[in-house]
Design a protein around this motif. Structure first.
Motif, mmCIF file in Angstrom:
data_model
loop_
_atom_site.group_PDB
_atom_site.id
_atom_site.type_symbol
_atom_site.label_atom_id
_atom_site.label_comp_id
_atom_site.label_asym_id
_atom_site.label_seq_id
_atom_site.Cartn_x
_atom_site.Cartn_y
_atom_site.Cartn_z
ATOM 1 N N ALA A 168 0.804 -1.218 0.000
ATOM 2 C CA ALA A 168 0.000 0.000 0.000
ATOM 3 C C ALA A 168 0.840 1.272 0.000
ATOM 4 C CB ALA A 168 -0.925 -0.004 1.212
ATOM 5 N N THR A 169 2.046 1.199 0.554
ATOM 6 C CA THR A 169 2.836 2.423 0.738
ATOM 7 C C THR A 169 4.036 2.543 -0.194
ATOM 8 O OG1 THR A 169 4.179 1.374 2.478
ATOM 9 C CG2 THR A 169 2.197 2.559 3.174
ATOM 10 N N THR A 170 4.539 1.417 -0.663
ATOM 11 C CA THR A 170 5.764 1.445 -1.463
ATOM 12 C C THR A 170 5.542 0.984 -2.892
ATOM 13 O OG1 THR A 170 7.010 0.958 0.541
ATOM 14 C CG2 THR A 170 8.167 0.663 -1.534
ATOM 15 N N GLY A 171 4.676 0.006 -3.054
ATOM 16 C CA GLY A 171 4.523 -0.637 -4.355
ATOM 17 C C GLY A 171 5.475 -1.808 -4.451
ATOM 18 N N VAL A 172 4.934 -3.014 -4.559
ATOM 19 C CA VAL A 172 5.781 -4.198 -4.551
ATOM 20 C C VAL A 172 5.343 -5.193 -5.610
ATOM 21 C CG1 VAL A 172 6.269 -3.987 -2.069
ATOM 22 C CG2 VAL A 172 4.349 -5.418 -2.839
ATOM 23 N N THR A 173 6.247 -6.116 -5.900
ATOM 24 C CA THR A 173 5.939 -7.293 -6.708
ATOM 25 C C THR A 173 6.170 -8.514 -5.845
ATOM 26 O OG1 THR A 173 6.643 -6.225 -8.757
ATOM 27 C CG2 THR A 173 6.548 -8.633 -8.758
ATOM 28 N N ILE A 174 5.156 -9.362 -5.726
ATOM 29 C CA ILE A 174 5.291 -10.606 -4.966
ATOM 30 C C ILE A 174 5.585 -11.713 -5.971
ATOM 31 C CG2 ILE A 174 4.200 -12.178 -3.320
ATOM 32 C CD1 ILE A 174 2.278 -9.799 -2.677
ATOM 33 N N LEU A 175 6.730 -12.347 -5.801
ATOM 34 C CA LEU A 175 7.194 -13.301 -6.800
ATOM 35 C C LEU A 175 6.414 -14.610 -6.754
ATOM 36 C CD1 LEU A 175 11.081 -12.885 -6.558
ATOM 37 C CD2 LEU A 175 9.413 -11.527 -7.860
ATOM 38 N N SER A 176 6.145 -15.152 -7.926
ATOM 39 C CA SER A 176 5.529 -16.473 -8.058
ATOM 40 C C SER A 176 6.599 -17.523 -8.312
ATOM 41 C CB SER A 176 4.531 -16.501 -9.225
ATOM 42 O OG SER A 176 3.257 -16.080 -8.833
ATOM 43 N N LEU A 177 6.348 -18.730 -7.834
ATOM 44 C CA LEU A 177 7.210 -19.872 -8.128
ATOM 45 C C LEU A 177 6.582 -20.659 -9.270
ATOM 46 C CD1 LEU A 177 7.731 -19.161 -5.003
ATOM 47 C CD2 LEU A 177 8.580 -21.512 -4.834
#
Length: 316
Positions: free
Chosen positions: A204-213
């Protein structure tokens, strides 16, 4: 005088009946600072509300899942505890941390219902540009220390050819979001029930990518495949495929079938309401039943059969 005596006798009879109807259960979960202890608080409240006070749950702090299993030897019919299913199998086989500590009581352990799984999150800042594991090379990653997530994260770096190719930050996991914001790290690894509070904040505050396996990577980890649905976190437009360590609430065959039935039925009936207060409960669904690789308590089994849950022969 007679009327007073009759009133007193009636009041005593009503009180005695209420005492007989009320069931007290001890729920042993985790350390008081953990999310799993908070889940225990929520389960205790849900049981009281869902049964109209017929089942009262006393929550006990624990030092961990191994302790929870070991205490089966000294506990009675009111004991409910949480642990990954794999530990129950090890206890019943007298293997690993249970070697030389076998006890017939371990064979009486039976499952009630799944609770939120420990879910692996590899969280990378959008600024890092990392969208897959190969892209982590040369980046700075926070693993934390001593936790399940830290151990798994380190293991995965080795499995995926990244050992020694990623800079590991010497920062506490509690500071992960602030370290990500100020560019001290490019990403962090955390294991918690999704949606995880620190991942919610980071997204919500930084912007992220959550990696998929991918499927090959999941097979390498030897962990349970889990999908974090699209939209779980801000900016997450597609499903994230990751791994998890299932966690289940157990009791023993000492517990009556009626009590086990009531606990299980109330849990599933209250799950959605619990999810309104704590979204991690929304990740608990019928699909998690597959993680129970041992026997289910006969009372709980009665509920699952009534509700039409798909079960395996090994669970019956």
């Amino acid at each position: 005088m007679k009327f007073t005596t009759i009133l007193a006798a009636t009041a005593f009879a009503i009180t005695a009946h209420a005492a007989q109807a009320q069931e007290r259960v001890t729920y042993k979960s985790a350390k008081s600072t953990s999310s799993y202890y908070q889940m225990g608080v929520q389960i205790a409240e849900a049981m009281k509300e869902g049964t109209g006070g017929d089942i009262l749950v006393t929550l006990e702090e624990s030092q961990g899942s191994v302790q929870n299993v070991m205490e089966v030897k000294a506990r009675g019919a009111d004991y409910v505890f949480t642990t990954p299913p794999a530990l129950v199998g090890l206890a019943q086989g007298g293997k690993a941390m249970f070697e030389g500590k076998s006890d017939p009581a371990f064979d009486t352990i039976r499952a009630l219902f799944p609770i939120p799984s420990l879910t692996m999150h590899f969280v990378m800042s959008e600024a890092s540009g990392v969208t897959d594991f190969a892209g982590m090379e040369g980046k700075t990653l926070l693993l934390g220390k001593g936790s399940f997530g830290a151990r798994e994260g380190e293991k995965y770096l080795g499995l995926f050819g990244l050992e020694g190719k990623v800079d590991l930050a010497e920062v506490e996991l509690s500071n992960a979001v602030s370290a990500l914001k100020n560019g001290q790290i490019d990403g962090f690894v955390t294991a918690g029930s999704y949606p995880a509070p620190n991942v919610i904040e980071a997204a919500a505050t930084t912007g992220v990518t959550i990696l998929s396996l991918n499927e090959e990577q999941i097979a390498q980890t030897k962990r349970t495949r889990l999908v974090i649905p699209a939209g779980t976190y801000t900016g997450q437009d597609s499903d994230v495929v990751t791994t998890s360590l299932p966690v289940v609430a157990y009791t023993t065959t000492q517990m009556s079938d009626d009590t086990a039935y009531a606990l299980t039925k109330t849990f599933w009936e209250q799950r959605e309401k619990m999810g309104e207060a704590a979204p991690w409960w929304l990740g608990v669904n019928e699909g998690l039943m597959a993680a129970i690789n041992g026997k289910i308590h006969p009372g709980a089994l009665r509920y699952y059969q009534e509700a039409g849950f798909a079960l395996t022969d090994a669970q019956m």
